[in-house]
Design a protein around this motif. Sequence first.
Motif, mmCIF file in Angstrom:
data_model
loop_
_atom_site.group_PDB
_atom_site.id
_atom_site.type_symbol
_atom_site.label_atom_id
_atom_site.label_comp_id
_atom_site.label_asym_id
_atom_site.label_seq_id
_atom_site.Cartn_x
_atom_site.Cartn_y
_atom_site.Cartn_z
ATOM 1 N N LEU A 16 0.819 -1.205 0.000
ATOM 2 C CA LEU A 16 0.000 0.000 0.000
ATOM 3 C C LEU A 16 0.855 1.258 0.000
ATOM 4 O O LEU A 16 0.476 2.264 -0.609
ATOM 5 N N ARG A 17 1.988 1.232 0.664
ATOM 6 C CA ARG A 17 2.886 2.400 0.684
ATOM 7 C C ARG A 17 3.678 2.533 -0.611
ATOM 8 O O ARG A 17 4.393 3.523 -0.782
ATOM 9 N N ARG A 18 3.573 1.543 -1.491
ATOM 10 C CA ARG A 18 4.242 1.559 -2.796
ATOM 11 C C ARG A 18 5.747 1.783 -2.689
ATOM 12 O O ARG A 18 6.346 2.520 -3.480
ATOM 13 N N MET A 19 6.357 1.117 -1.728
ATOM 14 C CA MET A 19 7.807 1.230 -1.612
ATOM 15 C C MET A 19 8.514 0.534 -2.768
ATOM 16 O O MET A 19 9.691 0.783 -3.014
ATOM 17 N N ASP A 20 7.801 -0.341 -3.498
ATOM 18 C CA ASP A 20 8.403 -0.917 -4.690
ATOM 19 C C ASP A 20 8.704 0.171 -5.713
ATOM 20 O O ASP A 20 9.772 0.181 -6.357
ATOM 21 N N THR A 21 7.776 1.130 -5.846
ATOM 22 C CA THR A 21 8.004 2.251 -6.762
ATOM 23 C C THR A 21 9.143 3.131 -6.271
ATOM 24 O O THR A 21 9.996 3.579 -7.053
ATOM 25 N N VAL A 22 9.173 3.392 -4.969
ATOM 26 C CA VAL A 22 10.234 4.236 -4.390
ATOM 27 C C VAL A 22 11.601 3.610 -4.641
ATOM 28 O O VAL A 22 12.538 4.278 -5.123
ATOM 29 N N LEU A 23 11.732 2.320 -4.347
ATOM 30 C CA LEU A 23 13.032 1.676 -4.487
ATOM 31 C C LEU A 23 13.409 1.478 -5.948
ATOM 32 O O LEU A 23 14.601 1.519 -6.298
ATOM 33 N N ALA A 24 12.418 1.290 -6.817
ATOM 34 C CA ALA A 24 12.727 1.213 -8.245
ATOM 35 C C ALA A 24 13.281 2.554 -8.730
ATOM 36 O O ALA A 24 14.204 2.594 -9.558
ATOM 37 N N GLY A 25 12.713 3.652 -8.238
ATOM 38 C CA GLY A 25 13.238 4.966 -8.594
ATOM 39 C C GLY A 25 14.659 5.163 -8.109
ATOM 40 O O GLY A 25 15.518 5.690 -8.838
ATOM 41 N N PHE A 26 14.940 4.732 -6.889
ATOM 42 C CA PHE A 26 16.306 4.842 -6.372
ATOM 43 C C PHE A 26 17.265 3.977 -7.186
ATOM 44 O O PHE A 26 18.389 4.380 -7.493
ATOM 45 N N TYR B 23 25.540 6.891 -3.924
ATOM 46 C CA TYR B 23 24.809 7.225 -2.707
ATOM 47 C C TYR B 23 24.608 5.947 -1.904
ATOM 48 O O TYR B 23 24.869 4.839 -2.383
ATOM 49 N N GLU B 24 24.110 6.095 -0.685
ATOM 50 C CA GLU B 24 23.673 4.968 0.136
ATOM 51 C C GLU B 24 22.253 5.250 0.592
ATOM 52 O O GLU B 24 21.917 6.383 0.940
ATOM 53 N N LEU B 25 21.421 4.209 0.601
ATOM 54 C CA LEU B 25 20.069 4.315 1.132
ATOM 55 C C LEU B 25 19.950 3.345 2.300
ATOM 56 O O LEU B 25 20.005 2.131 2.120
ATOM 57 N N PRO C 92 13.595 -4.278 -5.662
ATOM 58 C CA PRO C 92 14.870 -4.362 -6.377
ATOM 59 C C PRO C 92 16.035 -4.592 -5.425
ATOM 60 O O PRO C 92 16.022 -4.121 -4.282
ATOM 61 N N ASN C 93 16.994 -5.321 -5.900
ATOM 62 C CA ASN C 93 18.199 -5.603 -5.109
ATOM 63 C C ASN C 93 19.319 -4.725 -5.636
ATOM 64 O O ASN C 93 19.782 -4.898 -6.761
ATOM 65 N N ASP C 94 19.746 -3.750 -4.839
ATOM 66 C CA ASP C 94 20.758 -2.787 -5.274
ATOM 67 C C ASP C 94 21.828 -2.710 -4.184
ATOM 68 O O ASP C 94 21.492 -2.597 -2.994
ATOM 69 N N PRO C 95 23.096 -2.772 -4.530
ATOM 70 C CA PRO C 95 24.151 -2.734 -3.502
ATOM 71 C C PRO C 95 24.170 -1.423 -2.723
ATOM 72 O O PRO C 95 24.799 -1.354 -1.654
ATOM 73 N N ARG C 96 23.484 -0.403 -3.230
ATOM 74 C CA ARG C 96 23.450 0.873 -2.511
ATOM 75 C C ARG C 96 22.400 0.872 -1.404
ATOM 76 O O ARG C 96 22.329 1.815 -0.607
ATOM 77 N N PHE C 97 21.560 -0.184 -1.321
ATOM 78 C CA PHE C 97 20.530 -0.286 -0.290
ATOM 79 C C PHE C 97 21.099 -1.049 0.909
ATOM 80 O O PHE C 97 21.630 -2.149 0.761
ATOM 81 N N VAL C 98 20.937 -0.476 2.098
ATOM 82 C CA VAL C 98 21.409 -1.109 3.333
ATOM 83 C C VAL C 98 20.229 -1.206 4.299
ATOM 84 O O VAL C 98 19.665 -0.183 4.684
ATOM 85 N N TYR C 99 19.853 -2.432 4.671
ATOM 86 C CA TYR C 99 18.690 -2.643 5.541
ATOM 87 C C TYR C 99 19.128 -2.809 6.991
ATOM 88 O O TYR C 99 20.133 -3.458 7.285
ATOM 89 N N HIS C 100 18.332 -2.214 7.898
ATOM 90 C CA HIS C 100 18.574 -2.319 9.334
ATOM 91 C C HIS C 100 17.262 -2.666 10.025
ATOM 92 O O HIS C 100 16.179 -2.280 9.570
ATOM 93 N N PRO C 101 17.313 -3.357 11.159
ATOM 94 C CA PRO C 101 16.083 -3.558 11.947
ATOM 95 C C PRO C 101 15.674 -2.248 12.605
ATOM 96 O O PRO C 101 16.491 -1.327 12.736
ATOM 97 N N PRO C 102 14.417 -2.132 13.029
ATOM 98 C CA PRO C 102 13.982 -0.914 13.717
ATOM 99 C C PRO C 102 14.769 -0.704 15.015
ATOM 100 O O PRO C 102 15.247 -1.662 15.630
ATOM 101 N N VAL C 103 14.900 0.565 15.409
ATOM 102 C CA VAL C 103 15.570 0.907 16.666
ATOM 103 C C VAL C 103 14.675 1.878 17.427
ATOM 104 O O VAL C 103 13.816 2.543 16.839
#
Length: 366
Positions: free
Chosen positions: A202-212, A219-221, A238-249
């Motif tokens: 619903l938040r359409r993060m697929d579109t956001v990450l495709a744009g990135f 850059y780093e995201l 999308p799988n992009d080496p510029r994307f770095v995932y972290h758990p919530p804090v």
Amino acid sequence: MRILLVTDLYRGSDHSAVEAIFGRRLAGLAQVERVYFDREATRALREDGTITLPHACRRRGLADALGGLVDLGDYDWIVVRNLFPALAAMLRARSGHGPRIAFWDSFPHAYRRYHESRVTGRARLRKALEYRWRARAEARLIARCDAYLPITDTHRRLFHPALNVPSHPLPLGFDFAGLGLPARPPRSGPIRFVYAGTIDRLRRMDTVLAGFAAARGDYELHLYTPLDEAGRKRLGLPNDPRFVYHPPVPRDALLRRLAEADVGLGLIPPLRLYLGSSPTKTFEYYAAGIPALLSELPDYRAVFDEEAALYCPFDEAGIAAGVERVLTLGRDPLDAMGERGREAVRAQRDYAHLGEALLQFLAELG
């Protein structure tokens, strides 16, 4: 003034607006008690300005459970947040002499189910009929209130345009007195974007990450989200080496992480479900001193001008162009935008100001 806030939250939650406005900002100006729920509780408990009720009271037995601890007639206002069964119970329980009832409406939860059915294509007719029935029933309950507190005025216009009840928007913001703001550390290397929040269809993060992913540049995201790798694969992100995932804090730790970044992400799809929203994480980005890449949202435009934010269309090409524009600016202009935006949030969305304005609104209604 005595106020009872019936939240939709569970004991131990740390909702920024509830805790800041009703738990801290109004504490010295009015007598406030907050009601929370607990899945493990078997009886009602009252202590230190809070009331804890069993989970079942969210839907039934609320008035009886509260009546065993307090006299509802002693309150000037009862504010109910989001829970329509609780609102119905409070409307039934009040006497002819009070208390007054206000409904705090932070999100179109009933509409969300209908919207989701349109996105997924599942149970569309059933969800449409369900939403039509719920919308009418909820509108009738709000019409019986003495005040309506929508998350934004846009939300009121979208979902209750004909409502003839005194209305006062109660949006999200930031508690500048509640958490120490971290200092911005020295930064070097690639521009660092940051996103904190939900990733779903619903938040359409697929579109956001495709744009990135389509954006050219170094850059780093960094994304702080509960979505794990398996979930990302299910959504086809999308799988992009510029994307770095972290758990919530926790929020205080997140503010420190935000201060290490250069730009936050406040990209919200311009759909009816979200147009009336007030995204709290965007205000946290600015409180930490970083500007944000934003989509067109009325609540954003009400606070941030073009010198404080970077707006872009919500589509793959528009987001890619927005990312590339950020990369051409460099850190000094971005830092200046973040500081201008932080002062805008401080002036318009400090929870201290929002709490005082709410109290004045309720007092004027008597």
